[in-house]
Design a protein around this motif. Sequence first.
Motif, short mmCIF file in Angstrom:
data_model
loop_
_atom_site.label_atom_id
_atom_site.label_comp_id
_atom_site.label_asym_id
_atom_site.label_seq_id
_atom_site.Cartn_x
_atom_site.Cartn_y
_atom_site.Cartn_z
N MET A 171 -30.84 2.42 0.21
CA MET A 171 -31.16 1.09 1.17
C MET A 171 -30.99 1.44 2.73
N ALA A 172 -29.75 1.80 2.91
CA ALA A 172 -29.41 2.31 4.30
C ALA A 172 -30.17 3.20 4.85
N THR B 24 -22.56 3.04 -2.49
CA THR B 24 -23.02 3.60 -3.95
C THR B 24 -24.32 4.61 -3.55
N LYS B 25 -24.92 5.30 -4.31
CA LYS B 25 -26.12 5.74 -3.88
C LYS B 25 -27.29 5.07 -3.66
N GLN B 26 -27.34 3.87 -4.77
CA GLN B 26 -28.29 2.59 -4.23
C GLN B 26 -28.16 2.01 -2.95
N GLU C 46 -28.48 13.71 5.54
CA GLU C 46 -27.77 14.91 5.37
C GLU C 46 -26.29 14.81 5.21
N TYR C 47 -25.83 13.99 6.30
CA TYR C 47 -24.59 13.71 6.46
C TYR C 47 -24.01 12.72 5.13
N SER C 48 -24.71 11.84 4.73
CA SER C 48 -24.29 11.23 3.48
C SER C 48 -24.24 12.11 2.32
N MET C 49 -24.29 13.30 2.23
CA MET C 49 -24.37 14.18 1.25
C MET C 49 -22.97 15.10 1.68
N LEU C 50 -22.92 15.51 2.91
CA LEU C 50 -22.19 16.72 3.18
C LEU C 50 -20.84 15.91 3.81
N LEU D 132 -21.17 11.01 -2.93
CA LEU D 132 -21.75 10.78 -1.67
C LEU D 132 -20.29 10.72 -0.62
N ALA D 133 -20.38 11.07 0.44
CA ALA D 133 -19.63 10.95 1.59
C ALA D 133 -19.42 9.55 2.22
N PRO D 134 -18.18 9.13 2.42
CA PRO D 134 -18.27 7.81 3.14
C PRO D 134 -19.22 7.78 4.23
N HIS D 135 -19.71 6.53 4.67
CA HIS D 135 -20.53 6.37 5.79
C HIS D 135 -19.47 6.40 7.16
#
Length: 179
Positions: free
Chosen positions: A159-160, A153-155, A70-74, A143-146
């Motif tokens: 993977m992550a 990237t989305k890919q 969820e956090y990767s998107m928000l 996508l939000a920065p990790h």
Amino acid sequence: MNRRKLILGSIASGVFIGSGAAWLGIEQSQEPLDIDFALSNLSKLMKQNLTTTGEWSLYQVFTHCAQSVEYSMLGYPEHKSDIFKNTVGKAAFSLFSSKRKMTHALDEAIPGAPNFSNEENIADAFERFKKSLIDFKMHEGVLAPHFAYGQLTKQQYEMAHVMHFNNHLQEIEVTNVLS
């Protein structure tokens, strides 16, 4: 050489030396690292009686995995420093990607994430994680920065997320199949 370059150089050197040693200790995975594979594994798990060998309950594990997706998107609530993300974070993600396998502290919450509720409904946690994976697969926005790896990237995120889930699966055992 200025002090900043010396410090950054020392950090980077330590990261690469440490990463090299860690790299030798991680066996390469051959499993697919895509959302469909994770969803398939999750569906199989949902039909089995599970237990965890780690510090966290099953509810906590699946809620934590859902939060990460969820956090990767928000957007993540807290981040490591830019220096960390550009040195240690990038090196760690590069190592994990090359081995197709992640290793991390399995009882460490995402920085700034709310505490897990007292509700221990494992079915809800399964469903939340499943929904987060489907939402991520369908996500077409930015996508939000990790919080530790920086911009992915989305890919790379896919993977992550799958490597993260697979790492947590190391502490989940099947006790018997439900009928």
